[in-house]
Design a protein around this motif. Structure first.
Motif, PDB file in Angstrom:
ATOM      1  N   MET A   1       0.742  -1.141   0.000  1.00 38.64           N
ATOM      2  CA  MET A   1      -0.017   0.055   0.122  1.00 38.64           C
ATOM      3  C   MET A   1       0.937   1.183   0.046  1.00 38.64           C
ATOM      4  N   VAL A   2       0.446   2.356  -0.966  1.00 42.72           N
ATOM      5  CA  VAL A   2       1.376   3.498  -0.815  1.00 42.72           C
ATOM      6  C   VAL A   2       0.858   4.285   0.062  1.00 42.72           C
ATOM      7  N   GLN A   3       1.963   4.939   0.905  1.00 44.35           N
ATOM      8  CA  GLN A   3       1.777   5.670   1.843  1.00 44.35           C
ATOM      9  C   GLN A   3       1.372   7.005   1.490  1.00 44.35           C
ATOM     10  N   LYS A   4       0.430   7.667   1.999  1.00 43.61           N
ATOM     11  CA  LYS A   4       0.034   8.908   1.737  1.00 43.61           C
ATOM     12  C   LYS A   4       1.089  10.104   2.099  1.00 43.61           C
ATOM     13  N   ALA A   5       1.102  11.191   1.484  1.00 42.72           N
ATOM     14  CA  ALA A   5       1.985  12.188   1.476  1.00 42.72           C
ATOM     15  C   ALA A   5       1.191  13.181   2.628  1.00 42.72           C
ATOM     16  N   LYS A   6       1.843  13.865   3.459  1.00 47.00           N
ATOM     17  CA  LYS A   6       1.450  14.829   4.450  1.00 47.00           C
ATOM     18  C   LYS A   6       1.434  16.075   3.709  1.00 47.00           C
ATOM     19  N   ILE A   7       0.543  16.814   4.027  1.00 48.51           N
ATOM     20  CA  ILE A   7       0.277  18.606   3.593  1.00 48.51           C
ATOM     21  C   ILE A   7       0.179  19.264   4.895  1.00 48.51           C
ATOM     22  N   LEU A   8       0.815  20.269   5.150  1.00 48.11           N
ATOM     23  CA  LEU A   8       0.750  21.288   6.247  1.00 48.11           C
ATOM     24  C   LEU A   8       0.000  22.385   5.691  1.00 48.11           C
ATOM     25  N   LEU A   9      -1.132  22.409   6.645  1.00 46.56           N
ATOM     26  CA  LEU A   9      -1.795  23.909   6.431  1.00 46.56           C
ATOM     27  C   LEU A   9      -1.836  24.598   7.439  1.00 46.56           C
ATOM     28  N   VAL A  10      -1.208  25.954   7.309  1.00 47.65           N
ATOM     29  CA  VAL A  10      -1.079  26.792   8.261  1.00 47.65           C
ATOM     30  C   VAL A  10      -1.923  28.281   8.360  1.00 47.65           C
ATOM     31  N   ASP A  11      -2.818  28.455   9.183  1.00 43.64           N
ATOM     32  CA  ASP A  11      -3.585  29.535   9.139  1.00 43.64           C
ATOM     33  C   ASP A  11      -4.084  29.743  10.552  1.00 43.64           C
ATOM     34  N   ASP A  12      -4.346  31.070  11.038  1.00 42.74           N
ATOM     35  CA  ASP A  12      -4.530  31.102  12.490  1.00 42.74           C
ATOM     36  C   ASP A  12      -6.127  31.495  12.257  1.00 42.74           C
ATOM     37  N   ARG A  13      -7.028  31.079  11.121  1.00 48.92           N
ATOM     38  CA  ARG A  13      -8.338  31.211  11.154  1.00 48.92           C
ATOM     39  C   ARG A  13      -8.988  30.004  10.873  1.00 48.92           C
ATOM     40  N   PRO A  14      -9.675  29.292  11.707  1.00 50.18           N
ATOM     41  CA  PRO A  14     -10.168  27.963  11.596  1.00 50.18           C
ATOM     42  C   PRO A  14     -11.070  27.774  10.221  1.00 50.18           C
ATOM     43  N   GLU A  15     -11.793  28.931   9.964  1.00 45.77           N
ATOM     44  CA  GLU A  15     -12.622  28.929   8.655  1.00 45.77           C
ATOM     45  C   GLU A  15     -11.568  28.794   7.486  1.00 45.77           C
ATOM     46  N   ASN A  16     -10.472  29.309   7.585  1.00 41.14           N
ATOM     47  CA  ASN A  16      -9.716  29.200   6.336  1.00 41.14           C
ATOM     48  C   ASN A  16      -9.135  27.777   6.393  1.00 41.14           C
ATOM     49  N   LEU A  17      -8.655  27.313   7.341  1.00 37.89           N
ATOM     50  CA  LEU A  17      -8.304  25.745   7.178  1.00 37.89           C
ATOM     51  C   LEU A  17      -9.035  24.822   6.818  1.00 37.89           C
ATOM     52  N   LEU A  18     -10.534  25.028   6.962  1.00 33.56           N
ATOM     53  CA  LEU A  18     -11.626  24.152   6.917  1.00 33.56           C
ATOM     54  C   LEU A  18     -11.964  24.247   5.158  1.00 33.56           C
ATOM     55  N   ALA A  19     -11.743  25.531   4.793  1.00 35.71           N
ATOM     56  CA  ALA A  19     -11.833  26.048   3.271  1.00 35.71           C
ATOM     57  C   ALA A  19     -10.690  25.040   2.459  1.00 35.71           C
ATOM     58  N   LEU A  20      -9.477  25.076   3.078  1.00 32.90           N
ATOM     59  CA  LEU A  20      -8.483  24.336   2.499  1.00 32.90           C
ATOM     60  C   LEU A  20      -8.496  23.096   2.486  1.00 32.90           C
ATOM     61  N   GLU A  21      -9.053  22.569   3.604  1.00 32.62           N
ATOM     62  CA  GLU A  21      -9.205  21.001   3.445  1.00 32.62           C
ATOM     63  C   GLU A  21     -10.496  20.528   2.486  1.00 32.62           C
ATOM     64  N   ALA A  22     -11.482  21.326   2.377  1.00 28.58           N
ATOM     65  CA  ALA A  22     -12.359  21.133   1.359  1.00 28.58           C
ATOM     66  C   ALA A  22     -11.637  20.823  -0.043  1.00 28.58           C
ATOM     67  N   ILE A  23     -10.921  21.843  -0.228  1.00 27.01           N
ATOM     68  CA  ILE A  23     -10.264  22.168  -1.634  1.00 27.01           C
ATOM     69  C   ILE A  23      -9.457  20.776  -1.925  1.00 27.01           C
ATOM     70  N   LEU A  24      -8.741  20.739  -0.818  1.00 24.51           N
ATOM     71  CA  LEU A  24      -7.533  19.595  -1.212  1.00 24.51           C
ATOM     72  C   LEU A  24      -7.805  18.256  -0.583  1.00 24.51           C
ATOM     73  N   SER A  25      -9.153  18.027  -0.144  1.00 22.63           N
ATOM     74  CA  SER A  25      -9.524  16.671   0.208  1.00 22.63           C
ATOM     75  C   SER A  25      -9.695  15.617  -1.251  1.00 22.63           C
ATOM     76  N   ALA A  26      -9.680  16.120  -2.147  1.00 21.41           N
ATOM     77  CA  ALA A  26      -9.766  15.389  -3.279  1.00 21.41           C
ATOM     78  C   ALA A  26      -8.678  14.736  -3.703  1.00 21.41           C
ATOM     79  N   LEU A  27      -7.337  15.275  -3.361  1.00 21.68           N
ATOM     80  CA  LEU A  27      -6.321  14.785  -3.490  1.00 21.68           C
ATOM     81  C   LEU A  27      -5.715  13.216  -2.846  1.00 21.68           C
ATOM     82  N   ASP A  28      -6.659  13.244  -1.532  1.00 22.99           N
ATOM     83  CA  ASP A  28      -6.702  11.654  -0.856  1.00 22.99           C
ATOM     84  C   ASP A  28      -5.247  11.915  -0.305  1.00 22.99           C
TER      85      ASP A  28
END
Length: 224
Positions: A1-28
């Protein structure tokens, strides 16, 4: 099984982090949150990341200062950083971002498709580098086995397996390079892909040198 890569999201606003997660979730891939520069630096102490998405405007340690710390550490200096900012102060502000070590500088609001495409390129490059390190580790085992007089049949079998695995990585790297050329990608991504191809070439030469009748111990390519 191929190990997934880790992507670090850095932002002080939770809503921005949530938006980034929604955008990048498709990358699995594995998405890791950090709500401050200090928290990001702590995460980087223990985990390896394919790319960092870093907000510029944060209280306390801002994005520029955080990037400076990241680039000073030997363990993290080569991790690509994409700056995200809601404020555009002109060319000088953008230049400061690149001077801090960013590979890209994106102003909000950004196109989700563009951001996802940029991140996916660095994830692919990271995965190829991981595969390359695995091939190099297997090659070192092969060399050590030969030095200690390992059975010829076992050596030949491992050599064939290594060659097949390396061929698969070479094919994927070539396809990625063509994709970067076609899409007119960022210069940093193209340079990283070229560096990967040079490593693959060195590893292929070292592997070829192990073929019967070639003689001499090959020098393995550097993993830096």
């Amino acid at each position: 099984m191929v190990q997934k890569a880790k992507i670090l999201l850095v932002d002080d606003r939770p809503e921005n982090l949530l938006a980034l997660e929604a955008i990048l979730s498709a990358l699995d891939q594995t998405l890791v949150r950090a709500s401050s520069g200090e928290e990001a630096l702590k995460a980087l102490l223990t985990d390896d990341f394919a790319v960092i998405l870093l907000d510029v405007q944060m209280p306390g340690m801002d994005g520029f200062e955080t990037a400076a710390h990241i680039k000073r550490r030997e363990r993290t200096r080569d991790i690509p950083i994409i700056f995200l900012t809601a404020i555009n102060h002109g060319p000088h502000h953008t230049f400061r971002g690149y001077a801090a070590g960013a590979v890209d500088y994106i102003s909000k609001p950004f196109d989700p498709w563009v951001l996802r495409a940029k991140v996916s390129v660095f994830v692919e490059l990271y995965m190829k580098n991981c595969q390359l390190r695995e091939q190099a580790a297997l090659l070192r085992l092969q060399l050590e086995g030969g030095a200690h007089g390992g059975p010829a049949r076992e050596s030949a079998g491992l050599l064939a397996e290594l060659s097949a695995r390396l061929a698969a990585v070479e094919e994927q790297a070539e396809a990625l390079s063509k994709q970067l050329d076609d899409d007119s990608a960022d210069a940093a991504a193209v340079a990283t892909a070229a560096h990967l191809e040079r490593k693959l070439t060195g590893l292929r030469r070292a592997l070829d040198a192990l073929e019967p009748g070639t003689g001499g111990a090959p020098t393995l390519p550097s993993q830096n």
